[in-house]
Write an enzyme that holds these catalytic residues in place. Structure first.
Site, PDB file in Angstrom:
ATOM      1  NE  ARG A 288     -19.130  14.321 -85.844  1.00 56.89           N
ATOM      2  CZ  ARG A 288     -17.630  14.089 -86.091  1.00 56.89           C
ATOM      3  NH1 ARG A 288     -16.586  14.153 -85.341  1.00 56.89           N
ATOM      4  NH2 ARG A 288     -17.311  14.283 -87.441  1.00 56.89           N
TER       5      ARG A 288
ATOM      6  CE  LYS B 130     -15.000  16.064 -90.782  1.00 56.83           C
ATOM      7  NZ  LYS B 130     -13.718  15.475 -90.471  1.00 56.83           N
TER       8      LYS B 130
ATOM      9  CE1 TYR C  16     -10.934  17.651 -84.410  1.00 61.62           C
ATOM     10  CE2 TYR C  16     -13.529  17.288 -84.336  1.00 61.62           C
ATOM     11  CZ  TYR C  16     -12.308  17.139 -83.840  1.00 61.62           C
ATOM     12  OH  TYR C  16     -12.284  16.294 -82.706  1.00 61.62           O
TER      13      TYR C  16
ATOM     14  CG  HIS D 184      -8.303  16.765 -90.583  1.00 61.84           C
ATOM     15  ND1 HIS D 184      -7.423  16.207 -89.756  1.00 61.84           N
ATOM     16  CD2 HIS D 184      -9.678  16.821 -90.078  1.00 61.84           C
ATOM     17  CE1 HIS D 184      -8.183  15.693 -88.596  1.00 61.84           C
ATOM     18  NE2 HIS D 184      -9.565  16.073 -88.885  1.00 61.84           N
TER      19      HIS D 184
ATOM     20  CD  GLU E  73      -7.279  19.602 -87.624  1.00 60.35           C
ATOM     21  OE1 GLU E  73      -7.088  20.110 -88.681  1.00 60.35           O
ATOM     22  OE2 GLU E  73      -8.349  19.884 -87.216  1.00 60.35           O
TER      23      GLU E  73
ATOM     24  CB  SER F 181      -8.628  10.313 -81.393  1.00 59.54           C
ATOM     25  OG  SER F 181      -8.161  11.208 -82.268  1.00 59.54           O
TER      26      SER F 181
ATOM     27  CG  ASP G  88       3.559   3.835 -81.487  1.00 64.32           C
ATOM     28  OD1 ASP G  88       2.730   4.364 -81.987  1.00 64.32           O
ATOM     29  OD2 ASP G  88       4.731   4.539 -81.186  1.00 64.32           O
TER      30      ASP G  88
ATOM     31  CG  LEU H  93      -1.949  12.593 -85.178  1.00 61.26           C
ATOM     32  CD1 LEU H  93      -2.800  13.153 -86.285  1.00 61.26           C
ATOM     33  CD2 LEU H  93      -2.769  12.861 -84.030  1.00 61.26           C
TER      34      LEU H  93
ATOM     35  CB  ALA I  23      -4.447   8.212 -90.814  1.00 59.62           C
TER      36      ALA I  23
ATOM     37  CG  ASP J 112      -9.038  12.782 -90.940  1.00 52.23           C
ATOM     38  OD1 ASP J 112      -8.034  12.104 -90.481  1.00 52.23           O
ATOM     39  OD2 ASP J 112      -9.931  12.955 -89.774  1.00 52.23           O
TER      40      ASP J 112
ATOM     41  NE  ARG K 236     -12.001   4.885-104.411  1.00 56.13           N
ATOM     42  CZ  ARG K 236     -11.766   3.416-105.021  1.00 56.13           C
ATOM     43  NH1 ARG K 236     -10.519   3.262-105.190  1.00 56.13           N
ATOM     44  NH2 ARG K 236     -12.968   2.739-105.212  1.00 56.13           N
TER      45      ARG K 236
ATOM     46  CB  VAL L 236     -16.130   6.683 -93.349  1.00 56.55           C
ATOM     47  CG1 VAL L 236     -17.042   7.958 -93.089  1.00 56.55           C
ATOM     48  CG2 VAL L 236     -16.888   5.850 -94.391  1.00 56.55           C
TER      49      VAL L 236
END
Length: 366
Positions: free
Chosen positions: A19, A78, A97, A99, A121, A137, A201, A243, A271, A273, A282, A301
């Protein structure tokens, strides 16, 4: 203050991150307002955009990352990686982003640089929606099932389950933890493939809304320890879609529970990141996306939408461009004019300012 901004767009260097922060259409919109945009050469190639297209849109093509980073406003996709930390001292505003809750080293580097770092985010509207997180998302949620279905294939290390099943054979079972945007989009694809789907949820209101979308095609369950412990061992595909804005994701699935899943089952944790919601998960990469732990295939990933950059870059720009224009037109004064954009600020003048990130790194508040 002069009436134009110098904007830089470096090439993303995260593993197989194709991207780019600004598309040629976004560059043109900025240049039409009199701003100057410097794009690192080949920054857009992975998304299908050539240097020539950027030049035709009004950008200046620069030969190095350093030249893109030395502009006043840097727009990325990123978070900066360690090799980019030295560049943080040259830009004034970073919009990408971040994080931070899962990355203390980056947080410290941003603090020491004195840069103003605004995270996509955590830009938040008055109704609590996250407009710059939503498009990615949606993509990540849809990809989570696409990737999960692939790694359930025997040749990929999975159980050999076809999620949709066929007449006479049970369909695969997909368990989704979290009914937000990611979980909803994951369910949409899983249902379309013909899988058996459960969503968990903690919001009864959200579950009621999901019923209006899916009716009886999805089993909607209130999330608690007991219900998760019952569902997870029966899942062919487990998707983490939790999230908590700006914070680390809570751990909902323990190693012990993962060990009860059938060998060859698959976990995809969107989730990751934000630290992930599954204990055994991991971070992995597009180059090496999976590993096996407790007999279960894990996919972790963090930049999943990077797999579909042509779609993802344009979707991201549709949402970020209005905010980039505000920053370009007004500089940091835009934070005073737009409360939603102000909530995106994580670091400013060497101070950690976002409340959720402050909770994670209390030792960095000073």
């Amino acid at each position: 203050m002069r009436n134009y901004m110098k904007i830089g767009v470096p090439k993303e260097i995260k593993d197989q991150e194709f991207r780019v922060g600004l598309s040629p259409n976004s560059v043109r919109a900025l240049c039409d307002k009199g701003h100057q945009v410097s794009v690192e050469t080949k920054a857009g190639i992975g998304s299908g955009f050539t240097d020539q297209e950027y030049e035709q849109a009004g950008a200046k093509i620069v030969s190095s990352a350093a030249q893109a980073w030395e502009q006043e406003l840097v727009v990325k996709v990123k978070e900066p990686l360690s090799q980019e930390y030295p560049y943080l001292n040259t830009a004034k505003i970073l919009f990408t982003y971040l994080h931070l809750a899962a990355d203390k080293d980056l947080t410290k580097a941003l603090l020491s640089s004195q840069i103003t770092a605004i995270a996509y985010e955590t830009v938040e509207l008055s109704d609590r929606r996250l407009p710059l997180l939503t498009p990615m998302s949606i993509i990540a949620g849809r990809l989570s099932v696409q990737f999960g279905a692939r790694y359930l294939e025997k040749q990929q290390g999975g159980r050999g389950v076809l999620l949709g099943g066929i007449p006479g054979v049970f369909a695969g079972r997909v368990v989704i933890l979290g009914g937000g945007v990611v979980g909803t989009e994951a369910a949409r694809i899983a249902v379309g493939m013909g899988a058996q789907v459960q969503i968990f949820d903690i919001s009864v209101e959200r579950l009621a809304y999901l019923e209006t979308l899916f009716g009886s095609r999805v089993e909607l369950l209130y999330s608690n320890v007991s219900s998760i412990e019952t569902a997870v061992p029966n899942a062919d595909l487990l998707i983490g879609a939790v999230l908590v804005t700006g914070k680390r994701a809570p751990t909902l699935v323990s190693r012990e529970l993962v060990s009860k899943m059938r060998p060859g089952s698959v976990i995809v944790d969107v989730a990751v990141d934000q630290g992930g919601c599954i204990e055994t998960l991991r971070t992995t990469s597009h180059s090496s996306p999976t590993y096996v732990e407790e007999g279960v295939v894990h996919f972790g990933v963090p930049n999943m939408p990077g797999a579909v950059p042509w779609t993802a870059t344009q979707a991201l720009n549709n949402s970020t461009l209005p905010y980039v224009l505000k920053l370009a037109n007004d500089g940091l004064d835009a934070l005073e004019k737009d409360a939603s954009l102000a909530k995106g600020v994580n670091v400013k003048d060497g101070v950690l300012v976002h409340p959720a990130v402050q909770e994670v790194f209390q030792d960095l508040i000073g």
